[in-house]
Design an enzyme around this catalytic site. Sequence first.
Site, short mmCIF file in Angstrom:
data_model
loop_
_atom_site.label_atom_id
_atom_site.label_comp_id
_atom_site.label_asym_id
_atom_site.label_seq_id
_atom_site.Cartn_x
_atom_site.Cartn_y
_atom_site.Cartn_z
N LYS A 11 16.45 8.09 -1.39
CA LYS A 11 16.65 7.48 -0.08
C LYS A 11 15.32 6.88 0.38
O LYS A 11 14.26 7.24 -0.12
CB LYS A 11 17.12 8.52 0.94
N VAL A 13 12.22 6.33 3.01
CA VAL A 13 11.55 7.18 3.99
C VAL A 13 10.40 6.48 4.69
O VAL A 13 9.76 7.04 5.57
CB VAL A 13 11.06 8.49 3.31
N GLY A 14 10.12 5.22 4.34
CA GLY A 14 8.98 4.52 4.92
C GLY A 14 9.05 4.43 6.44
O GLY A 14 8.11 4.79 7.14
N GLU A 15 10.14 3.91 6.96
CA GLU A 15 10.33 3.85 8.42
C GLU A 15 10.81 5.17 9.01
O GLU A 15 10.33 5.57 10.07
CB GLU A 15 11.29 2.71 8.76
N GLY A 75 2.90 2.04 -2.46
CA GLY A 75 3.21 2.43 -3.83
C GLY A 75 4.48 1.83 -4.37
O GLY A 75 5.05 2.36 -5.34
N GLN A 126 12.63 -1.71 -0.38
CA GLN A 126 12.15 -2.04 -1.70
C GLN A 126 12.49 -1.00 -2.77
O GLN A 126 12.91 -1.35 -3.87
CB GLN A 126 10.64 -2.32 -1.68
N GLY A 139 0.80 -1.21 0.00
CA GLY A 139 0.00 0.00 0.00
C GLY A 139 0.83 1.26 0.00
O GLY A 139 0.29 2.36 0.03
#
Length: 479
Positions: free
Chosen positions: A428, A430-432, A192, A233, A190
Amino acid sequence: FIIKHKTGVKKSGRITAAHIELISDSGAYPYLSPYVLLYAAVMSPGPYRIDHLRVDALSAATNNVSSSAFRGFGGPQACVAYEQQMDEIARALNMDPLEVRRVNYLKTGDRTSTGQVIETAAWLEETATRALAALGERTPDHGAIKIGRGFASYIQSYGRITWLHDTSQAWVGVELDGTIVIRCGVPDLGAGQANSLCQIAAEVLGVPLDQVTIYSTDSAVTPLAGTSTATRQLYMSGNAVHMAASHVRKAILDRAAKHFEEEPDQLDMADGQIFVKGNPANAITLADFVKVCAAEGIHLSNLAMFRAPFTDPIDPETGQGRVFPDFTFGAHAVEVAVDTETGQVEVLKSAACHDVGRAINRATCEGQIIGGSMQGLGYALMEDLLITDGVIRAPTLSEYLIPTSMDFPPTQVIILESGSGVGPFGAKGVGEPALTPAAPAVANAVADAIGVRIHELPLTPERVLAALDKATDGQRISG
């Protein structure tokens, strides 16, 4: 986690030494606790230069339920401690909290606690300044309602630990009608991930996004891309797609050079066409040119494997060595209102500024930052895992409260692009990282509002009132 900081600081605010102790509760089984502890230990000094550093970290087996990964994997817990410590240093020295940090911020070329060199941009002062400025004019106090502001800077890794030998594969091919197909087993949760891979291929091969198709969910037709964990990912599969698409692009331009009687570097691809840079009108559509390649047996597909940097584990004697592929830096700032009669904390304003390297998909990038900030604010103020004698007393969402869209104000997102990351086009992860600085920013804002530091999360009304009562009792005794 139980985290303790002891810090030596000059009057200028420069940190000279630090001793940090971390104890994590692994529960009855180790599971991922050793790795979570490693992340927390490596990032425990924060984004700061400390010449003399000692970190003691252990994970304790207990009779509680086993603990596991949480967004940030140890980084947020470390940030809660080191950013409150930085505000405490500023208070002790009667300095501005940003100035104390400015004196100590890591810069490109500096080394982390394990001796790893920061090779990409470390825009710490810029992100903190931008986040604070986004809060605008300060809201005034009103009777028992006290207003406070706080911010937090952070360092957070993206990509797996380098000695785990991480890889990801992707296949990119051009169909006879000039459309692009990607095959990559990327789990899109989810955030993207799949769409970003399509954008990368579209950019490299110069086609509109609607001309790209991705197969990502069927393991029978997709190469292995690994898990959507560790903010990996976009970095891993994004680079794999970029490699595969670039190989196809080279094959196309090498053959097109003969067609145009130009060198390959004088050609470009955009809007579904191949053209001469100096004369864009001299062009041929990709769909037409693919047929030329097919007639001549030119291969226009490629399976690529991206290998993250492989290193040996850190030295067990010295604790030195490379641990992560790279780091993301940024800051979060908030303004809160604290009702000193009820202990209730309300977030009035929230702003997040992150250097994402390159925003491949700006909408999903903003979405990750907003979602991460909301989760971090919930971590600070609502989420309380109550355990008694090893039994969880908040087993459902009726007792364990998480934020809804009505609990916090919208977070103003400020995206900076240094273009220095190790992902595709300098991106870079940025999810976490989006979550990491939110909770300590709230803790610092509450301390600014009431003049009392609360060392435990979440900052519930009960804990706020208890801290105020303790402060009042202390003043009464000292008086």
